[in-house]
Design a protein around this motif. Structure first.
Motif, PDB file in Angstrom:
ATOM      1  N   LEU A 112       0.828  -1.203   0.000  1.00 54.39           N
ATOM      2  CA  LEU A 112       0.000   0.000   0.000  1.00 54.39           C
ATOM      3  C   LEU A 112       0.866   1.258   0.000  1.00 54.39           C
ATOM      4  CD1 LEU A 112      -2.856   1.277   0.326  1.00 54.39           C
ATOM      5  CD2 LEU A 112      -2.549   1.094   2.790  1.00 54.39           C
ATOM      6  N   LEU A 113       1.940   1.230   0.797  1.00 52.42           N
ATOM      7  CA  LEU A 113       2.789   2.414   0.923  1.00 52.42           C
ATOM      8  C   LEU A 113       3.903   2.455  -0.121  1.00 52.42           C
ATOM      9  CD1 LEU A 113       3.129   2.585   4.813  1.00 52.42           C
ATOM     10  CD2 LEU A 113       1.996   4.256   3.346  1.00 52.42           C
ATOM     11  N   GLY A 114       4.038   1.358  -0.887  1.00 50.87           N
ATOM     12  CA  GLY A 114       5.100   1.311  -1.884  1.00 50.87           C
ATOM     13  C   GLY A 114       6.481   1.282  -1.263  1.00 50.87           C
ATOM     14  N   ILE A 115       6.633   0.547  -0.164  1.00 52.46           N
ATOM     15  CA  ILE A 115       7.948   0.431   0.466  1.00 52.46           C
ATOM     16  C   ILE A 115       8.336  -1.045   0.568  1.00 52.46           C
ATOM     17  CG2 ILE A 115       7.753   2.584   1.766  1.00 52.46           C
ATOM     18  CD1 ILE A 115       6.893   1.029   4.214  1.00 52.46           C
ATOM     19  N   GLN A 116       9.587  -1.305   0.921  1.00 45.77           N
ATOM     20  CA  GLN A 116      10.070  -2.682   1.035  1.00 45.77           C
ATOM     21  C   GLN A 116       9.412  -3.383   2.223  1.00 45.77           C
ATOM     22  OE1 GLN A 116      12.193  -4.030  -1.199  1.00 45.77           O
ATOM     23  NE2 GLN A 116      12.091  -2.068  -2.273  1.00 45.77           N
ATOM     24  N   TYR A 117       9.257  -4.689   2.109  1.00 43.57           N
ATOM     25  CA  TYR A 117       8.676  -5.447   3.219  1.00 43.57           C
ATOM     26  C   TYR A 117       9.480  -5.244   4.507  1.00 43.57           C
ATOM     27  CZ  TYR A 117       5.965  -7.921  -0.372  1.00 43.57           C
ATOM     28  OH  TYR A 117       5.124  -8.226  -1.402  1.00 43.57           O
ATOM     29  N   ILE A 118      10.792  -5.245   4.364  1.00 45.00           N
ATOM     30  CA  ILE A 118      11.649  -5.147   5.546  1.00 45.00           C
ATOM     31  C   ILE A 118      11.416  -3.833   6.298  1.00 45.00           C
ATOM     32  CG2 ILE A 118      13.611  -4.221   4.237  1.00 45.00           C
ATOM     33  CD1 ILE A 118      13.859  -6.503   7.310  1.00 45.00           C
ATOM     34  N   GLU A 119      11.052  -2.792   5.557  1.00 45.92           N
ATOM     35  CA  GLU A 119      10.800  -1.505   6.213  1.00 45.92           C
ATOM     36  C   GLU A 119       9.595  -1.598   7.144  1.00 45.92           C
ATOM     37  OE1 GLU A 119      11.485   2.201   3.670  1.00 45.92           O
ATOM     38  OE2 GLU A 119      11.244   0.649   2.146  1.00 45.92           O
ATOM     39  N   VAL A 120       8.681  -2.499   6.814  1.00 47.69           N
ATOM     40  CA  VAL A 120       7.525  -2.701   7.682  1.00 47.69           C
ATOM     41  C   VAL A 120       7.904  -3.619   8.846  1.00 47.69           C
ATOM     42  CG1 VAL A 120       5.155  -3.543   7.835  1.00 47.69           C
ATOM     43  CG2 VAL A 120       5.939  -2.365   5.765  1.00 47.69           C
ATOM     44  N   TYR A 121       8.611  -4.706   8.540  1.00 44.72           N
ATOM     45  CA  TYR A 121       8.964  -5.657   9.615  1.00 44.72           C
ATOM     46  C   TYR A 121       9.806  -4.977  10.685  1.00 44.72           C
ATOM     47  CZ  TYR A 121       8.033  -9.064   5.816  1.00 44.72           C
ATOM     48  OH  TYR A 121       7.498  -9.764   4.774  1.00 44.72           O
ATOM     49  N   GLU A 122      10.767  -4.151  10.244  1.00 51.46           N
ATOM     50  CA  GLU A 122      11.665  -3.560  11.245  1.00 51.46           C
ATOM     51  C   GLU A 122      10.913  -2.613  12.171  1.00 51.46           C
ATOM     52  OE1 GLU A 122      14.895  -1.544   9.343  1.00 51.46           O
ATOM     53  OE2 GLU A 122      13.677   0.120   8.640  1.00 51.46           O
ATOM     54  N   VAL A 123       9.860  -2.022  11.674  1.00 52.23           N
ATOM     55  CA  VAL A 123       9.060  -1.138  12.515  1.00 52.23           C
ATOM     56  C   VAL A 123       8.115  -1.955  13.401  1.00 52.23           C
ATOM     57  CG1 VAL A 123       7.169   0.544  12.426  1.00 52.23           C
ATOM     58  CG2 VAL A 123       9.270   0.940  11.139  1.00 52.23           C
ATOM     59  N   ALA A 124       7.460  -2.924  12.789  1.00 55.34           N
ATOM     60  CA  ALA A 124       6.489  -3.720  13.552  1.00 55.34           C
ATOM     61  C   ALA A 124       7.150  -4.417  14.743  1.00 55.34           C
ATOM     62  CB  ALA A 124       5.825  -4.746  12.646  1.00 55.34           C
ATOM     63  N   THR A 125       8.423  -4.795  14.576  1.00 59.26           N
ATOM     64  CA  THR A 125       9.110  -5.507  15.654  1.00 59.26           C
ATOM     65  C   THR A 125       9.622  -4.566  16.742  1.00 59.26           C
ATOM     66  OG1 THR A 125      11.130  -5.431  14.340  1.00 59.26           O
ATOM     67  CG2 THR A 125       9.863  -7.464  14.256  1.00 59.26           C
ATOM     68  N   PHE A 126       9.599  -3.267  16.488  1.00 56.82           N
ATOM     69  CA  PHE A 126      10.176  -2.314  17.446  1.00 56.82           C
ATOM     70  C   PHE A 126       9.173  -1.877  18.504  1.00 56.82           C
ATOM     71  CE2 PHE A 126      11.512   1.945  18.869  1.00 56.82           C
ATOM     72  CZ  PHE A 126      12.876   1.757  19.086  1.00 56.82           C
ATOM     73  N   TYR A 127       7.913  -1.827  18.149  1.00 57.57           N
ATOM     74  CA  TYR A 127       6.917  -1.178  19.005  1.00 57.57           C
ATOM     75  C   TYR A 127       6.078  -2.203  19.763  1.00 57.57           C
ATOM     76  CZ  TYR A 127       8.263   3.021  16.468  1.00 57.57           C
ATOM     77  OH  TYR A 127       8.988   4.064  15.947  1.00 57.57           O
ATOM     78  N   SER A 128       5.877  -1.915  21.050  1.00 59.02           N
ATOM     79  CA  SER A 128       5.276  -2.922  21.926  1.00 59.02           C
ATOM     80  C   SER A 128       3.787  -3.148  21.680  1.00 59.02           C
ATOM     81  CB  SER A 128       5.497  -2.534  23.392  1.00 59.02           C
ATOM     82  OG  SER A 128       4.795  -1.339  23.676  1.00 59.02           O
ATOM     83  N   MET A 129       3.130  -2.251  20.977  1.00 54.02           N
ATOM     84  CA  MET A 129       1.691  -2.443  20.776  1.00 54.02           C
ATOM     85  C   MET A 129       1.372  -3.338  19.579  1.00 54.02           C
ATOM     86  SD  MET A 129       0.310   1.369  21.607  1.00 54.02           S
ATOM     87  CE  MET A 129      -1.440   0.985  21.474  1.00 54.02           C
ATOM     88  N   PHE A 130       2.398  -3.669  18.802  1.00 51.05           N
ATOM     89  CA  PHE A 130       2.143  -4.544  17.658  1.00 51.05           C
ATOM     90  C   PHE A 130       2.379  -5.994  18.052  1.00 51.05           C
ATOM     91  CE2 PHE A 130       3.334  -0.596  15.134  1.00 51.05           C
ATOM     92  CZ  PHE A 130       1.998  -0.229  14.985  1.00 51.05           C
ATOM     93  N   HIS A 131       1.388  -6.805  17.825  1.00 49.15           N
ATOM     94  CA  HIS A 131       1.474  -8.224  18.171  1.00 49.15           C
ATOM     95  C   HIS A 131       1.860  -9.015  16.924  1.00 49.15           C
ATOM     96  CE1 HIS A 131      -0.424  -6.835  21.754  1.00 49.15           C
ATOM     97  NE2 HIS A 131      -1.575  -6.602  21.171  1.00 49.15           N
ATOM     98  N   LEU A 132       2.931  -9.779  17.041  1.00 50.95           N
ATOM     99  CA  LEU A 132       3.397 -10.535  15.873  1.00 50.95           C
ATOM    100  C   LEU A 132       2.938 -11.986  15.913  1.00 50.95           C
ATOM    101  CD1 LEU A 132       6.924  -8.931  15.730  1.00 50.95           C
ATOM    102  CD2 LEU A 132       4.910  -8.353  14.390  1.00 50.95           C
TER     103      LEU A 132
END
Ligand SMILES: Cc1cc2nc3c(=O)[nH]c(=O)nc-3n(C[C@H](O)[C@H](O)[C@H](O)COP(=O)(O)O)c2cc1C
Ligand code: SF4
Ligand code: FES
Lengths: 452, 204
Positions: free
Chosen positions: B75-95
């Motif tokens: 959707l944002l036109g960015i690399q997958y890794i750019e999303v994973y690295e953010v999702a793994t940083f923040y405590s409110m995101f459940h993986l």
């Protein structure tokens, strides 16, 4: 009770909506600033007020604004720091939740003074529901012509957006906040360049705390000089203090800077005294990152002067015998609290929240937590207290951002003032296995002479 | 350290919704995402990443599967890794999948002073799980979290958008029973009634 510049109307009916807010004098500062003042004049009032950043560092706001670079043709930004994650601090939440238009109002003359046309509120993710409150306030203000294009027919444009984070204390640090706002991990940037030169998207940016921006409203309405009449010395105006822990009346209080700490703790207008019918043991007066003060140093300084709620008085004595006003997160310990357990708890917090970029911080916070875990749980080794001292000493000053200091100071101060409790833990392993040992059997504070 | 199920960046049964099911945003969620992207200059629309991840998580049964994160990247036109690295940083995101109701109990010092240790221990016993775990029936996840800006209401917990303050054992038991009967998932992004009264922090 002293003057209430921010909280005066907070419990008025309808204050959360635009109509009720207007009925109590809301948005006057916008009319005054945009219609009768030049941007430089607004900045001048803020300088005269002596207002210092309410986010923790206490940097003079007018000076910060005057550092904002203004290259031709490059947009610049105001970013409001609503990350509020410093343990003990819950004042911004109270303001935004109960009187959201105050923040929106404050952002308008502030942005006008800096020539900003787009501003963001970066709010911690846990406050998602407050983001919705703010968004509604923005929509109301916009519909009424206080935001958007050509505000009040003055030709000045301003848009405000709310941006939610997702749970990370470090995003309160201003450069981590900007990274996060750009859609990245909250890794603080190396400074310089400072945000005033290269901030959001490498463009000039000012980051200010919620309360700082709210204080601009009374400063514009009544003038900077009026504001500066409140307070003592370089601590001007009022400050919100969020009071918690072992007190009878936890809550958010607006004080005139300069009330005595003793009055703040014991008066029924404020904390209403120490709770549990037990004696005062210690206090962390400005959020978890500032040094803890033992009762002996809370109401008076080492020079036997009355300790006041001001930037200067709370830090009187430096790290040896003082602390800091910080964010205003004020929490009190009675003698049922165990300082070792609290220190372990803090170290767990900092270990959890380190962004991990710098090895001294990433590893050091983990080591401190480990050693403190041993001390707290009665499995300490003989030299653990010295080891702990050594670790904290090697973090401080050796990191990219001040988080490293913030993680070390509480440990250093706890050992400095309460070494006897750490020694007690090291020598009474069975006893301290009960986390409530201090409640049952308080550890007396040794006679110490702080005067020199 | 690699996050659980993040050692592979392709969709596998354990990081997707119970099988390799592609994720697609629901209509309203997609519209919300597109609106969010307008808050930033066009070339910096990546800035919308964190707000959009909140929406994706609420739209994906309360957690971020790899397909959900990939959809956000697309959707944002960015690399997958750019999303994973953010999702793994923040405590409110459940993986990983979480219970219908995630109880975030604050364990930081000001709450500890007012009994959060006992509260957490009680909830652990009551639900038969440890902090960090999910009940076998998938109703509850219990997490011990850091200061939620509600120290004056200590001890407290957050469940979805709601702050529950000045908790006692009785109050938390009541809350658990009430949530047990609630089939719809609670999310941080929920709209709540009278948000200005959320929590009950007293003041002057
Ligand atoms: C680790 C760390 C956490 C911080 N957290 C916050 C915060 O939650 N809110 C805040 O306003 N400032 C916080 N600050 C201070 C900001 O970096 C910045 O100085 C402040 O937002 C500036 O606003 P002010 O001048 O109006 O206080 C934090 C700083 C550090 C080092
Ligand atoms: S001091 Fe800690 S929090 Fe700050 S940049 Fe370094 S590792 Fe990150
Ligand atoms: S310490 Fe629990 S909300 Fe602040």
């Amino acid at each position: 009770m002293g003057r209430q510049l921010l909280l005066e109307h907070i419990n008025k009916p309808g204050i959360r909506g635009l109509e009720g807010y207007r009925a109590n004098g809301g948005y006057r500062s916008v009319e005054k600033a945009l219609k009768t003042m030049a941007p430089e004049a607004v900045l001048e009032e803020v300088k005269k007020s002596g207002l210092r950043g309410r986010g923790g560092a206490g940097f003079p706001t007018g000076m910060k604004w005057s550092f904002l670079a203004k290259p031709e043709g490059v947009p610049r930004y105001l970013v409001v720091n609503a990350d509020e994650s410093e343990p003990g601090t819950f004042k911004d939440r109270y303001l935004m939740q109960r009187i959201p238009h105050l923040l929106i109002e404050g952002m308008i003359p502030s942005s006008f003074a800096m020539g900003v046309n787009t501003a963001y509120i970066y709010i911690r993710g846990e406050y998602f529901y407050i983001a919705r409150i703010l968004e509604q306030a923005i929509a109301e203000a916009r519909a009424a012509g206080w935001l958007g294009k050509n505000i009040l027919g003055t030709g000045y444009d301003l848009e405000i957006y709310v941006h939610v984070g997702a749970g990370a204390y470090i995003c309160g640090e201003e450069t981590a906040l900007l990274e996060s706002l750009e859609g990245k991990r909250g890794n603080p940037r190396i400074k310089p360049p400072f945000p005033a030169v290269k901030g959001l998207w490498q463009r000039p940016t000012v980051v200010n705390n919620v309360e700082t921006i709210c204080a601009v409203v009374p400063i514009i309405n009544d003038g900077g000089e009026e504001y500066a009449k409140i307070g003592i010395g370089r601590s001007t105006g009022t400050k919100l203090i969020s009071a918690a822990g072992h007190i009878n009346k936890p809550g958010v209080y607006e004080i005139e800077l300069g009330v005595s700490v003793e009055e703040f703790v014991n008066s029924d207008q404020y904390c209403g005294g120490v709770s549990g019918g037990r004696p005062l043991k210690a206090c962390i007066p400005g959020g978890s990152s500032v040094p803890i003060l033992p009762a002996e140093l809370l109401f008076r300084t080492a020079k036997f002067e009355t300790r006041l709620m001001t930037y200067e008085s709370l830090s009187d004595g430096g790290f040896e015998t003082g602390s800091m006003l910080g964010s205003g997160g004020f929490y009190v310990f009675n003698d049922s609290a165990c300082i070792v357990r609290a220190t372990w708890n803090h170290s767990r917090f900092y270990h959890h929240e380190s962004c991990g970029q710098c090895s001294p911080c990433r590893e050091g916070t983990g080591w401190m937590e480990k050693v403190l875990y041993r001390l707290e749980h009665g499995t300490a080794r003989t030299d653990d207290i010295d080891l702990l001292w050594d670790i904290q000493r090697r973090i401080e000053g050796n990191t990219i951002c001040p988080f490293g200091d913030a993680a070390s100071w509480p440990v250093a101060a706890s050992i400095r003032h309460f070494r006897h409790e750490f020694e007690y833990h090291a020598t009474h392993p069975t006893k301290v296995k009960d986390p409530k040992h201090c409640e049952k059997d308080p550890i007396p504070y040794p006679e110490k002479s702080y005067a020199n | 350290m690699l996050e659980p199920h993040m050692d592979r960046h392709d969709a596998t049964p354990d990081n997707s919704n119970g099988g390799i099911t592609p994720f697609t945003f629901s209509g309203p969620a997609l519209a919300e995402c597109r609106e969010l992207m307008t808050h930033y200059p066009g070339e910096f629309s990546k800035s919308a990443l964190i707000p959009i991840l909140h929406i994706a998580q609420a739209d994906n049964d309360g957690w971020l599967s790899v397909p959900a994160m990939d959809a956000v990247a697309n959707l944002l036109g960015i690399q997958y890794i750019e999303v994973y690295e953010v999702a793994t940083f923040y405590s409110m995101f459940h993986l990983e999948p979480v219970g219908k109701h995630v109880l975030d109990v604050c364990e930081t010092a000001p709450c500890m002073l007012r009994g959060s240790d006992d509260l957490i221990e009680h909830i652990e016993k009551r639900l038969g799980i440890k902090a960090g775990q999910t009940t076998p029936d998938g109703m509850f996840t219990l997490r011990a979290v850091q200061c939620l800006g509600s120290c004056g209401g200590a001890p407290m917990l957050q469940c979805g958008a709601k702050y529950h303050e000045h908790l006692t054992i009785e109050k938390v038991d009541q809350l658990i029973e009430q949530l047990r009967g609630k089939e719809t998932r609670t999310n941080y992004t929920d709209h709540i009634d009278t948000p200005a009264e959320n929590g009950t922090t007293a003041s002057a």
